[in-house]
Design a protein around this motif. Structure first.
Motif, PDB file in Angstrom:
ATOM      1  N   ILE A 119       6.616   4.223  -0.880  1.00 24.01           N
ATOM      2  CA  ILE A 119       6.704   3.947  -2.321  1.00 24.01           C
ATOM      3  C   ILE A 119       7.095   2.492  -2.596  1.00 24.01           C
ATOM      4  O   ILE A 119       6.952   2.013  -3.709  1.00 24.01           O
ATOM      5  N   ALA A 120       7.602   1.809  -1.560  1.00 26.02           N
ATOM      6  CA  ALA A 120       7.998   0.394  -1.697  1.00 26.02           C
ATOM      7  C   ALA A 120       8.267  -0.166  -0.303  1.00 26.02           C
ATOM      8  O   ALA A 120       8.358   0.592   0.668  1.00 26.02           O
ATOM      9  N   GLU A 124      13.021  -5.657  -2.652  1.00 25.17           N
ATOM     10  CA  GLU A 124      12.129  -4.504  -2.845  1.00 25.17           C
ATOM     11  C   GLU A 124      10.883  -4.844  -3.661  1.00 25.17           C
ATOM     12  O   GLU A 124      10.975  -5.458  -4.718  1.00 25.17           O
ATOM     13  N   VAL A 125       9.748  -4.439  -3.108  1.00 26.88           N
ATOM     14  CA  VAL A 125       8.458  -4.600  -3.782  1.00 26.88           C
ATOM     15  C   VAL A 125       7.798  -3.219  -3.792  1.00 26.88           C
ATOM     16  O   VAL A 125       7.614  -2.605  -2.745  1.00 26.88           O
ATOM     17  N   LYS A 126       7.475  -2.739  -4.978  1.00 26.30           N
ATOM     18  CA  LYS A 126       6.901  -1.397  -5.126  1.00 26.30           C
ATOM     19  C   LYS A 126       5.407  -1.367  -4.781  1.00 26.30           C
ATOM     20  O   LYS A 126       4.736  -2.393  -4.830  1.00 26.30           O
ATOM     21  N   GLY A 171       9.749  -5.949   7.056  1.00 26.84           N
ATOM     22  CA  GLY A 171       9.645  -5.030   5.939  1.00 26.84           C
ATOM     23  C   GLY A 171      10.073  -3.631   6.334  1.00 26.84           C
ATOM     24  O   GLY A 171       9.612  -3.093   7.330  1.00 26.84           O
ATOM     25  N   LYS A 172      10.990  -3.080   5.555  1.00 23.10           N
ATOM     26  CA  LYS A 172      11.395  -1.693   5.755  1.00 23.10           C
ATOM     27  C   LYS A 172      10.665  -0.868   4.701  1.00 23.10           C
ATOM     28  O   LYS A 172      10.840  -1.089   3.498  1.00 23.10           O
ATOM     29  N   GLU A 173       9.792   0.037   5.163  1.00 21.55           N
ATOM     30  CA  GLU A 173       9.039   0.875   4.230  1.00 21.55           C
ATOM     31  C   GLU A 173       9.961   1.955   3.683  1.00 21.55           C
ATOM     32  O   GLU A 173      10.599   2.688   4.429  1.00 21.55           O
ATOM     33  N   ILE A 174      10.029   2.010   2.364  1.00 25.99           N
ATOM     34  CA  ILE A 174      10.839   3.013   1.686  1.00 25.99           C
ATOM     35  C   ILE A 174       9.918   4.178   1.349  1.00 25.99           C
ATOM     36  O   ILE A 174       8.867   3.992   0.726  1.00 25.99           O
ATOM     37  N   LEU A 175      10.311   5.357   1.788  1.00 27.82           N
ATOM     38  CA  LEU A 175       9.480   6.548   1.613  1.00 27.82           C
ATOM     39  C   LEU A 175       9.988   7.384   0.446  1.00 27.82           C
ATOM     40  O   LEU A 175      11.166   7.341   0.091  1.00 27.82           O
ATOM     41  N   ARG A 178       0.827  -1.213   0.000  1.00 31.44           N
ATOM     42  CA  ARG A 178       0.000   0.000   0.000  1.00 31.44           C
ATOM     43  C   ARG A 178       0.858   1.258   0.000  1.00 31.44           C
ATOM     44  O   ARG A 178       1.944   1.276   0.569  1.00 31.44           O
ATOM     45  N   ALA A 179       0.309   2.321  -0.540  1.00 28.79           N
ATOM     46  CA  ALA A 179       0.963   3.638  -0.536  1.00 28.79           C
ATOM     47  C   ALA A 179       0.539   4.413   0.709  1.00 28.79           C
ATOM     48  O   ALA A 179      -0.076   5.479   0.611  1.00 28.79           O
ATOM     49  N   ASP A 180       0.864   3.865   1.877  1.00 33.33           N
ATOM     50  CA  ASP A 180       0.481   4.523   3.135  1.00 33.33           C
ATOM     51  C   ASP A 180       1.177   5.868   3.284  1.00 33.33           C
ATOM     52  O   ASP A 180       2.326   6.032   2.867  1.00 33.33           O
TER      53      ASP A 180
END
Length: 148
Positions: A55-56, A94-96, A133-137, A45-47
């Motif tokens: 973004i990923a 990485e998963v977008k 999971g590390k959320e990439i902003l 999701r694009a939280d």
């Protein structure tokens, strides 16, 4: 003589492709004793976070432990429900946003067993399998994700 079952590799590098999902479904058309399938697809999701927009997600795992735990859960679910088959795929790397990161697929003679098993499987994977999971902003920052 009983054959000892060994853990299957559930990990896929990057996103789980729609082709992989479609092929997995198509492979079951010859198994004519199956009457129901249940599928769960987890999507990134694009939280909107305080620190920025996701973004990923970059997934990592303690792979040996994760595979053992997934195998243990898989065996318990097979023992509890009358399933014909079960498939688990989880992304690493990485998963977008918008891409699939978890694919769980259960099949049985009747739909209720497939649905109930799939739901329990997803909940146990999220709670018990050591995958992070590390959320990439979008602002080049990142934050560790908490499973809920």
């Amino acid at each position: 003589m009983e054959t000892k079952r060994t853990p299957k590799n559930i990990f896929v590098q990057g996103a789980i492709s729609p082709d992989k999902i479609a092929k997995s479904i198509a492979n079951h058309s010859t198994k004519t004793d199956i009457g129901g399938h249940s599928i769960f697809l987890g999507q990134v999701r694009a939280d909107q976070k305080e620190e920025g927009k996701v973004i990923a997600i970059d997934y990592t795992a303690y792979e040996e432990m994760a595979l053992e735990k997934a195998f243990e859960i898989r065996e318990a679910i097979f023992a509890k429900y009358p399933l014909s088959c079960m498939h688990i795929y989880h992304s690493l790397g990485e998963v977008k946003v918008g891409e699939i990161c978890l694919f769980v697929f259960t099949s049985s003679k009747h739909r209720k067993a497939a649905i109930d098993a799939c739901e329990e499987l997803v909940e146990r994977i999220k709670k018990e399998v050591p995958v992070w999971g590390k959320e990439i902003l979008g602002n080049e920052k990142s934050v560790w994700k908490e499973n809920t």
